[in-house]
Motif scaffolding. Sequence first.
Motif, PDB file in Angstrom:
ATOM      1  N   ARG A 150       0.835  -1.211   0.000  1.00 48.41           N
ATOM      2  CA  ARG A 150       0.000   0.000   0.000  1.00 48.41           C
ATOM      3  C   ARG A 150       0.861   1.249   0.000  1.00 48.41           C
ATOM      4  NH1 ARG A 150      -5.563  -0.717   3.115  1.00 48.41           N
ATOM      5  NH2 ARG A 150      -5.960  -2.886   2.598  1.00 48.41           N
ATOM      6  N   LYS A 151       0.272   2.353  -0.436  1.00 47.78           N
ATOM      7  CA  LYS A 151       0.997   3.626  -0.490  1.00 47.78           C
ATOM      8  C   LYS A 151       1.300   4.131   0.914  1.00 47.78           C
ATOM      9  CE  LYS A 151      -1.125   5.177  -4.757  1.00 47.78           C
ATOM     10  NZ  LYS A 151      -1.927   6.213  -5.379  1.00 47.78           N
ATOM     11  N   GLN A 152       2.328   4.961   1.012  1.00 49.82           N
ATOM     12  CA  GLN A 152       2.722   5.541   2.296  1.00 49.82           C
ATOM     13  C   GLN A 152       1.585   6.352   2.917  1.00 49.82           C
ATOM     14  OE1 GLN A 152       5.483   3.898   3.374  1.00 49.82           O
ATOM     15  NE2 GLN A 152       6.469   5.801   3.934  1.00 49.82           N
ATOM     16  N   THR A 153       0.746   6.973   2.096  1.00 45.30           N
ATOM     17  CA  THR A 153      -0.320   7.835   2.605  1.00 45.30           C
ATOM     18  C   THR A 153      -1.598   7.076   2.946  1.00 45.30           C
ATOM     19  OG1 THR A 153      -1.024   8.275   0.333  1.00 45.30           O
ATOM     20  CG2 THR A 153       0.532   9.832   1.338  1.00 45.30           C
ATOM     21  N   ASP A 154      -1.648   5.781   2.666  1.00 42.06           N
ATOM     22  CA  ASP A 154      -2.838   4.970   2.936  1.00 42.06           C
ATOM     23  C   ASP A 154      -2.894   4.606   4.415  1.00 42.06           C
ATOM     24  OD1 ASP A 154      -4.964   3.224   2.961  1.00 42.06           O
ATOM     25  OD2 ASP A 154      -4.136   1.847   1.476  1.00 42.06           O
ATOM     26  N   PRO A 155      -3.960   4.999   5.127  1.00 41.24           N
ATOM     27  CA  PRO A 155      -4.026   4.662   6.554  1.00 41.24           C
ATOM     28  C   PRO A 155      -4.155   3.157   6.809  1.00 41.24           C
ATOM     29  CG  PRO A 155      -6.010   5.834   5.858  1.00 41.24           C
ATOM     30  CD  PRO A 155      -5.078   5.821   4.699  1.00 41.24           C
ATOM     31  N   GLY A 156      -4.626   2.403   5.823  1.00 39.13           N
ATOM     32  CA  GLY A 156      -4.727   0.950   5.960  1.00 39.13           C
ATOM     33  C   GLY A 156      -3.389   0.246   5.868  1.00 39.13           C
ATOM     34  N   ARG A 157      -2.331   1.006   5.625  1.00 36.22           N
ATOM     35  CA  ARG A 157      -0.988   0.439   5.538  1.00 36.22           C
ATOM     36  C   ARG A 157      -0.519  -0.119   6.884  1.00 36.22           C
ATOM     37  NH1 ARG A 157       3.604   1.022   2.288  1.00 36.22           N
ATOM     38  NH2 ARG A 157       5.552   1.062   3.452  1.00 36.22           N
ATOM     39  N   LEU A 158      -0.915   0.514   7.956  1.00 35.59           N
ATOM     40  CA  LEU A 158      -0.522   0.079   9.296  1.00 35.59           C
ATOM     41  C   LEU A 158      -1.351  -1.136   9.698  1.00 35.59           C
ATOM     42  CD1 LEU A 158       1.268   0.668  11.703  1.00 35.59           C
ATOM     43  CD2 LEU A 158      -0.486   2.214  12.528  1.00 35.59           C
ATOM     44  N   VAL A 159      -0.674  -2.232  10.032  1.00 39.49           N
ATOM     45  CA  VAL A 159      -1.347  -3.491  10.328  1.00 39.49           C
ATOM     46  C   VAL A 159      -1.379  -3.786  11.825  1.00 39.49           C
ATOM     47  CG1 VAL A 159      -1.292  -5.987   9.938  1.00 39.49           C
ATOM     48  CG2 VAL A 159      -0.702  -4.426   8.079  1.00 39.49           C
ATOM     49  N   ALA A 160      -0.242  -3.619  12.514  1.00 36.15           N
ATOM     50  CA  ALA A 160      -0.180  -4.004  13.921  1.00 36.15           C
ATOM     51  C   ALA A 160       1.008  -3.374  14.619  1.00 36.15           C
ATOM     52  CB  ALA A 160      -0.090  -5.521  14.041  1.00 36.15           C
ATOM     53  N   TYR A 161       0.902  -3.336  15.941  1.00 36.36           N
ATOM     54  CA  TYR A 161       2.031  -2.995  16.801  1.00 36.36           C
ATOM     55  C   TYR A 161       2.373  -4.243  17.603  1.00 36.36           C
ATOM     56  CZ  TYR A 161       1.622   1.990  15.890  1.00 36.36           C
ATOM     57  OH  TYR A 161       1.609   3.214  15.288  1.00 36.36           O
ATOM     58  N   VAL A 162       3.652  -4.526  17.736  1.00 32.68           N
ATOM     59  CA  VAL A 162       4.115  -5.725  18.438  1.00 32.68           C
ATOM     60  C   VAL A 162       5.060  -5.289  19.550  1.00 32.68           C
ATOM     61  CG1 VAL A 162       5.279  -7.943  18.174  1.00 32.68           C
ATOM     62  CG2 VAL A 162       4.021  -6.979  16.249  1.00 32.68           C
ATOM     63  N   ASP A 163       4.889  -5.909  20.712  1.00 30.08           N
ATOM     64  CA  ASP A 163       5.726  -5.573  21.866  1.00 30.08           C
ATOM     65  C   ASP A 163       6.150  -6.865  22.551  1.00 30.08           C
ATOM     66  OD1 ASP A 163       6.977  -3.946  23.746  1.00 30.08           O
ATOM     67  OD2 ASP A 163       5.196  -3.873  25.026  1.00 30.08           O
ATOM     68  N   ARG A 164       7.430  -6.979  22.903  1.00 25.14           N
ATOM     69  CA  ARG A 164       7.925  -8.155  23.627  1.00 25.14           C
ATOM     70  C   ARG A 164       7.790  -7.874  25.118  1.00 25.14           C
ATOM     71  NH1 ARG A 164      10.911 -12.200  21.814  1.00 25.14           N
ATOM     72  NH2 ARG A 164      11.690 -11.005  20.048  1.00 25.14           N
ATOM     73  N   ASN A 165       7.084  -8.776  25.828  1.00 26.95           N
ATOM     74  CA  ASN A 165       6.896  -8.576  27.270  1.00 26.95           C
ATOM     75  C   ASN A 165       8.054  -9.192  28.064  1.00 26.95           C
ATOM     76  OD1 ASN A 165       6.368 -11.320  27.349  1.00 26.95           O
ATOM     77  ND2 ASN A 165       4.158 -11.065  27.515  1.00 26.95           N
ATOM     78  N   ASP A 166       7.964  -9.148  29.391  1.00 26.30           N
ATOM     79  CA  ASP A 166       9.053  -9.618  30.266  1.00 26.30           C
ATOM     80  C   ASP A 166       9.360 -11.100  30.115  1.00 26.30           C
ATOM     81  OD1 ASP A 166       9.278  -7.069  31.227  1.00 26.30           O
ATOM     82  OD2 ASP A 166       7.961  -7.427  32.948  1.00 26.30           O
ATOM     83  N   THR A 167       8.361 -11.903  29.724  1.00 25.79           N
ATOM     84  CA  THR A 167       8.582 -13.340  29.568  1.00 25.79           C
ATOM     85  C   THR A 167       9.122 -13.710  28.194  1.00 25.79           C
ATOM     86  OG1 THR A 167       6.313 -13.718  28.824  1.00 25.79           O
ATOM     87  CG2 THR A 167       6.735 -13.867  31.206  1.00 25.79           C
ATOM     88  N   GLY A 168       9.257 -12.714  27.297  1.00 29.06           N
ATOM     89  CA  GLY A 168       9.766 -12.977  25.961  1.00 29.06           C
ATOM     90  C   GLY A 168       8.691 -13.224  24.926  1.00 29.06           C
ATOM     91  N   THR A 169       7.450 -13.235  25.351  1.00 27.29           N
ATOM     92  CA  THR A 169       6.334 -13.449  24.432  1.00 27.29           C
ATOM     93  C   THR A 169       6.025 -12.159  23.684  1.00 27.29           C
ATOM     94  OG1 THR A 169       5.419 -15.036  26.007  1.00 27.29           O
ATOM     95  CG2 THR A 169       3.939 -14.241  24.309  1.00 27.29           C
ATOM     96  N   LEU A 170       5.649 -12.288  22.422  1.00 28.97           N
ATOM     97  CA  LEU A 170       5.251 -11.124  21.631  1.00 28.97           C
ATOM     98  C   LEU A 170       3.759 -10.888  21.797  1.00 28.97           C
ATOM     99  CD1 LEU A 170       7.158 -11.846  18.306  1.00 28.97           C
ATOM    100  CD2 LEU A 170       7.876 -10.416  20.215  1.00 28.97           C
ATOM    101  N   GLU A 171       3.383  -9.680  22.142  1.00 27.07           N
ATOM    102  CA  GLU A 171       1.975  -9.304  22.254  1.00 27.07           C
ATOM    103  C   GLU A 171       1.653  -8.363  21.106  1.00 27.07           C
ATOM    104  OE1 GLU A 171       0.653  -8.036  26.041  1.00 27.07           O
ATOM    105  OE2 GLU A 171       1.733  -9.626  27.078  1.00 27.07           O
TER     106      GLU A 171
END
Length: 103
Positions: A33-54
């Motif tokens: 998708r184009k840089q200006t398309d708001p649908g381009r963003l799919v997810a945010y990922v964060d690694r917690n203290d146990t090493g699992t990705l949320e």
Amino acid sequence: MTMTAPEPPKPESTTWEVIPLGHGAWRISDGSRKQTDPGRLVAYVDRNDTGTLEVLWLRSPCPTRSRYRDIDDLLADLDAAVAMGATPARSTRPNEIPHFPPV
């Protein structure tokens, strides 16, 4: 003389961009998708203290899981969800319930 059938066209695959945001955090974007398309963003990922990705999913279709062991599992699940097809928008009405006149 031998003849072979041409290969069927491959469906366009989505290119996922995994962009690091800091130590243990990423943003997943749809590279098709184009840089200006708001649908381009799919997810945010964060690694917690146990090493699992949320994962915080921001777009449909998306997998039903929100926790993963590694980024490869996450991307494989995302590919499978996209291959299954689009889910109805959240603004659409649910299944209609039949209504009957009073007796």
